[in-house]
Design an enzyme around this catalytic site. Structure first.
Site, short mmCIF file in Angstrom:
data_model
loop_
_atom_site.label_atom_id
_atom_site.label_comp_id
_atom_site.label_asym_id
_atom_site.label_seq_id
_atom_site.Cartn_x
_atom_site.Cartn_y
_atom_site.Cartn_z
N HIS A 102 0.44 -11.49 2.02
CA HIS A 102 -0.57 -10.71 1.30
C HIS A 102 -1.24 -11.53 0.19
CE1 HIS A 102 -1.58 -6.27 0.18
NE2 HIS A 102 -2.62 -7.06 0.03
N TYR A 111 0.81 -1.21 0.00
CA TYR A 111 0.00 0.00 0.00
C TYR A 111 0.85 1.27 0.00
CZ TYR A 111 -3.71 -3.19 1.63
OH TYR A 111 -4.60 -4.23 1.77
#
Length: 275
Positions: free
Chosen positions: A105, A47
């Site tokens: 992730h 992110y």
């Protein structure tokens, strides 16, 4: 804030997702969320906002023990040494001594699940992560992680909303005492204009998005992390925790299509794979 106990940690049922809040744009969102009462913040190396999240938390005046912070390692850093370096970088950016939850992730096609999860377990054993888990594993992958590798998976984070069924996954996770965190819980904004959810919302004097969040939080073992940059949206999502749907509402939501997956990158695993 309601919590779920998983692998010895208490995880707030509602968190703030920070996907698509790159760089410093995440800082004011996290600051406002914390001031409203959020105590669960979800970030990730990918992110590119861990530093902003860390700055917001450091300046909040809230004791670290009162917060639950999740970060994740990207799928090109899953070899044990690379994972350890990536984790150290995340901690440095977050300006923290530990995270509450550290997740894979996305799985990669060539990952050694046992080696990756064992490296994560070492971080947990040394106190750098209070709990570990995974995201976006299919059923064979999660079974292998839990039953063969046998590390203490606390959480599996997957796309979950009123248009995508996770029933088999949720049943399996419940049987193992593992929490499910729902990302994209509003189907990337689609829930906000859904006629069925709007009609249910009118009955309860709430919005369609609040209905979608309430539907998730009403399920045993489910956590939701809607992204919300605006204060108004953050407040609305918090208020959804007090919405109680009835059997008629649940039947209407159950009748919505349940095969719509909106997060499916080229590197995703085969969602339909079976053991």
């Amino acid at each position: 804030m309601d919590t779920i106990e998983t692998q010895g940690v208490a995880m707030p049922r509602l968190g703030l997702g920070t996907f698509r809040m790159p760089g410093v744009s995440a800082q004011p969102a996290v600051e406002s969320a914390l001031s409203l009462g959020y105590r669960h913040i979800d970030t990730a190396a990918m992110y590119e906002n861990e530093a902003a999240v860390g700055t917001a938390i450091a300046g909040s005046g809230i004791h670290r023990r009162e917060l639950f912070v999740t970060t994740k390692v990207w799928h090109d850093q899953l070899a044990p040494e690379a994972l350890q370096r990536a984790f150290a970088t995340s901690l440095e950016k977050l300006k923290m001594d530990y995270v509450d939850l550290f997740l894979v992730h996305w799985p990669s096609a060539d990952m050694d699940i046992a080696a990756t999860l064992t490296a994560m377990e070492r971080l947990r054993e040394h106190g750098y992560a209070r709990a570990i888990g995974v995201c976006n594993f299919n059923m064979p992958m999660i079974r292998r992680a839990v039953e063969e590798v046998q590390v203490p998976i606390a959480v599996h984070q997957v796309e979950y909303h009123p248009y995508l069924s996770q029933t088999p996954m949720l049943q399996y996770l419940r049987s193992k005492g593992i929490a499910l965190t729902a990302y994209a819980p509003l189907a990337q904004g689609r829930a906000a204009s859904d006629q069925v959810l709007e009609n249910i919302g009118r009955k309860h004097a709430v919005s369609a998005t609040q209905v979608a969040i309430a539907w998730l939080l009403g399920q045993d073992g489910v956590i939701a992390i809607p992204k919300a940059a605006r204060v108004e949206s953050q407040k609305s999502n918090l208020e959804a925790m007090s919405v109680r749907l009835d059997e008629e509402d649940l039947a209407l939501i159950a009748a919505l299509p349940k095969d719509q997956r909106f997060v499916n990158p080229p590197f995703a695993c085969d969602w339909n794979a079976s053991d």
